[in-house]
Write an enzyme that holds these catalytic residues in place. Structure first.
Site, short mmCIF file in Angstrom:
data_model
loop_
_atom_site.label_atom_id
_atom_site.label_comp_id
_atom_site.label_asym_id
_atom_site.label_seq_id
_atom_site.Cartn_x
_atom_site.Cartn_y
_atom_site.Cartn_z
N THR A 96 0.87 -1.17 0.00
CA THR A 96 0.00 0.00 0.00
C THR A 96 0.90 1.22 0.00
O THR A 96 1.65 1.46 0.95
CB THR A 96 -0.92 0.02 1.23
N LYS A 171 -7.39 1.33 -2.67
CA LYS A 171 -6.93 0.94 -1.33
C LYS A 171 -7.08 2.09 -0.35
O LYS A 171 -7.40 1.90 0.82
CB LYS A 171 -5.49 0.45 -1.39
N LYS A 239 0.73 5.02 8.25
CA LYS A 239 1.32 5.28 6.93
C LYS A 239 0.23 5.36 5.87
O LYS A 239 0.19 6.28 5.05
CB LYS A 239 2.33 4.19 6.60
#
Length: 287
Positions: A96, A171, A239
């Site tokens: 990701t 995502k 993150k």
């Protein structure tokens, strides 16, 4: 398409490698610490001493590393994937990471005759083990179609999202939705505890109705048992949310819940909880 190079063999990657081998692929691996992957080497994965070695001679090169800087490190430069993979190979980043970085990899890969796909996953460590990951792919449709058998070895819900970067954008949607669902589940149980409800009974009562969610059943529920082991690290969720926040600002989307949950998680990380699972969010409420 039988020879696979796999770079980044962590909690998720290790199970993905095993499932590729079960499906008959010849898998060679590289990760920073060889001692952590001796088990999968013993099960048949080939060891490579560098990213470059892992990229050479493969039909497909898959990466699932930690942060955007790690993605850049393994793809670019003289020792990176793009400089060493065989012409015509498929390079699939399942980390990701930034949608803009995914587009950059696609553009640079195209220049040297490689087929790049951004294909982040969702489903956690349990989905990786079971081979039931959801895979969100961006890139050329013909490249996606060519890689479907590889994806099917690792996942069940396999989706083509469109052009390069769209896998990562999708995502981000997933992580944005998780932020709200996880915070809502944590707040529900904090309220239940503070008013004196039996937590197990409360969970059984609301988790299968309209309030139910994967975050409630599979993640927040662990906190009720004081289990903060990571299925997904809090630091990695930070993150992901940080990337989503940056992309949202670029797209003029005001995401107030995401920003609040991100702030809460950063405070927990500052208090030393980054290596706990995302259910540690409940500790923001003095659990």
């Amino acid at each position: 398409m039988k020879r696979v190079g796999f770079i980044g063999v962590g909690i998720m990657g290790k199970s993905m490698v095993r499932n590729l081998m079960k499906a008959g692929y010849e898998v060679s691996i590289y990760t920073r610490t060889k001692s952590k992957v001796e088990d999968v080497i013993g099960e048949g994965a080939g060891w490579c001493d560098s990213v470059a070695e892992c990229a050479r001679g493969r039909d497909v090169v898959i990466t699932i590393v930690g942060y955007p800087k790690d993605v850049e490190e393994v793809y670019f430069g003289e020792k990176g994937i793009l400089a060493n993979a065989d012409k015509g190979a498929y390079v699939i980043d399942m980390t990701t990471t930034s949608p803009r970085l995914a587009v950059r990899i696609y553009e640079e890969a195209s220049k040297v005759g490689l087929h790049a796909i951004d294909a982040p996953v969702t489903g956690g460590d349990s989905g990786a083990k079971a081979g039931t990951l959801t895979i969100l792919a961006g890139g050329e449709k013909k490249d996606f179609d060519a890689c479907i058998p590889v994806f099917e070895a690792m996942g069940k819900n396999i989706n083509y999202e469109g052009k390069a970067g769209n896998g990562q954008h999708t995502k981000m949607c997933n992580q944005i939705a998780i932020a709200g669902a996880l915070a809502g589940a944590c707040e529900a149980f904090v309220y239940a505890k503070n008013v004196g409800l039996d937590l197990e009974t409360c969970f059984a009562s609301i988790s299968t109705g309209a309030a139910g969610s994967a975050q409630m059943s599979n993640v927040a529920s662990k906190a009720l048992k004081d289990n903060f082991d990571p299925g997904f690290f809090l630091k990695h969720f930070i993150k992901d949310m940080s990337i989503a926040s940056e992309e949202a600002k670029e797209a003029n989307a005001q995401l107030e819940i995401l920003e609040k949950v991100l702030s809460m998680c950063k405070e927990l990380e500052a208090d030393g909880m980054g290596d706990l699972g995302t259910q540690a969010l409940i500790r923001h409420y003095n659990w």
